[in-house]
Scaffold this motif. Structure first.
Motif, PDB file in Angstrom:
ATOM      1  N   UNK A   6       0.814  -1.227   0.000  1.00 15.45           N
ATOM      2  CA  UNK A   6       0.000   0.000   0.000  1.00 15.45           C
ATOM      3  C   UNK A   6       0.844   1.272   0.000  1.00 15.45           C
ATOM      4  N   UNK A   7       1.996   1.221   0.660  1.00 14.34           N
ATOM      5  CA  UNK A   7       2.782   2.439   0.861  1.00 14.34           C
ATOM      6  C   UNK A   7       4.192   2.379   0.281  1.00 14.34           C
ATOM      7  N   UNK A  92      -3.038   5.229   8.083  1.00 12.32           N
ATOM      8  CA  UNK A  92      -2.673   5.833   6.810  1.00 12.32           C
ATOM      9  C   UNK A  92      -3.868   6.054   5.908  1.00 12.32           C
ATOM     10  N   UNK A  93      -3.726   6.962   4.948  1.00 15.35           N
ATOM     11  CA  UNK A  93      -4.829   7.281   4.045  1.00 15.35           C
ATOM     12  C   UNK A  93      -5.185   6.141   3.088  1.00 15.35           C
ATOM     13  N   UNK A  94      -4.320   5.144   2.969  1.00 17.58           N
ATOM     14  CA  UNK A  94      -4.599   3.998   2.091  1.00 17.58           C
ATOM     15  C   UNK A  94      -5.153   2.808   2.873  1.00 17.58           C
ATOM     16  N   UNK A 110      -9.351  13.497  13.866  1.00 18.48           N
ATOM     17  CA  UNK A 110      -8.760  14.823  13.988  1.00 18.48           C
ATOM     18  C   UNK A 110      -8.557  15.426  12.595  1.00 18.48           C
ATOM     19  N   UNK A 111      -9.452  15.064  11.695  1.00 14.34           N
ATOM     20  CA  UNK A 111      -9.458  15.542  10.315  1.00 14.34           C
ATOM     21  C   UNK A 111     -10.902  15.513   9.846  1.00 14.34           C
ATOM     22  N   UNK A 112     -11.192  16.159   8.756  1.00 12.44           N
ATOM     23  CA  UNK A 112     -12.545  16.147   8.192  1.00 12.44           C
ATOM     24  C   UNK A 112     -12.746  14.841   7.424  1.00 12.44           C
ATOM     25  N   UNK A 113     -13.623  13.999   7.907  1.00 15.15           N
ATOM     26  CA  UNK A 113     -13.829  12.680   7.316  1.00 15.15           C
ATOM     27  C   UNK A 113     -14.248  12.796   5.852  1.00 15.15           C
ATOM     28  N   UNK A 114     -15.141  13.733   5.536  1.00 13.84           N
ATOM     29  CA  UNK A 114     -15.614  13.886   4.162  1.00 13.84           C
ATOM     30  C   UNK A 114     -14.491  14.309   3.219  1.00 13.84           C
ATOM     31  N   UNK A 117      -7.743  13.379   3.913  1.00 15.51           N
ATOM     32  CA  UNK A 117      -6.483  13.620   3.203  1.00 15.51           C
ATOM     33  C   UNK A 117      -5.984  12.365   2.511  1.00 15.51           C
ATOM     34  N   UNK A 118      -5.235  12.555   1.454  1.00 22.45           N
ATOM     35  CA  UNK A 118      -4.659  11.427   0.719  1.00 22.45           C
ATOM     36  C   UNK A 118      -3.187  11.239   1.053  1.00 22.45           C
TER      37      UNK A 118
END
Length: 132
Positions: A6-7, A92-94, A110-114, A117-118
């Motif tokens: 993935x990373x 992670x974003x993936x 602690x971020x906007x779910x909608x 971030x990628x």
């Protein structure tokens, strides 16, 4: 290894020494079924009141059986027993399945779910006394 697929090459899994997950400040949990390790996770001290959950995983053949929730719930129970009041973690974003697991387990993103971030880690926190 799935994390690498993935990373790419990433040293995150080896970043912390084993000793950080040892009692009295940390814990390591594995789930064994039929003699096979199928899930696990750990936590370490983040600060005096906060544990940091790391390395939660489920074997691909055993996903969607509730093992991730079991691991998270048991790590939380153990953290409360060790005097922690909060949990901090990142994923992670993936790893959308991890995001879903933590949201379903009562963690506050602690971020906007909608607008997820990628890039970079996605942080979550949970007040253990409010949810236990």
């Amino acid at each position: 290894m799935e994390y690498t697929s993935r990373y790419g090459r990433n040293d995150e899994l080896a970043r912390y020494p084993e000793s950080e997950f040892a009692p009295p400040y940390g814990a390591f949990l594995i789930v064994v079924s039929g003699g096979e390790t199928v899930a696990g996770g750990a936590f370490r001290r983040y600060d005096a009141a906060t544990a940091e959950v790391k390395r939660v995983w489920t074997h691909p053949c055993h996903r969607r059986e509730g093992l991730g929730r079991l691991v998270v719930r048991e790590l939380e129970r153990e953290a409360v027993g060790r005097g922690y009041r909060r949990i901090h973690l990142t994923t992670g974003p993936r790893q959308p399945e991890a995001v879903r697991l933590y949201l379903a387990s009562g963690y506050d993103p602690q971020f906007h779910v909608a607008d997820r971030p990628t890039r970079g880690p996605l942080a979550f926190v949970k007040d253990l006394h409010r949810h236990m």
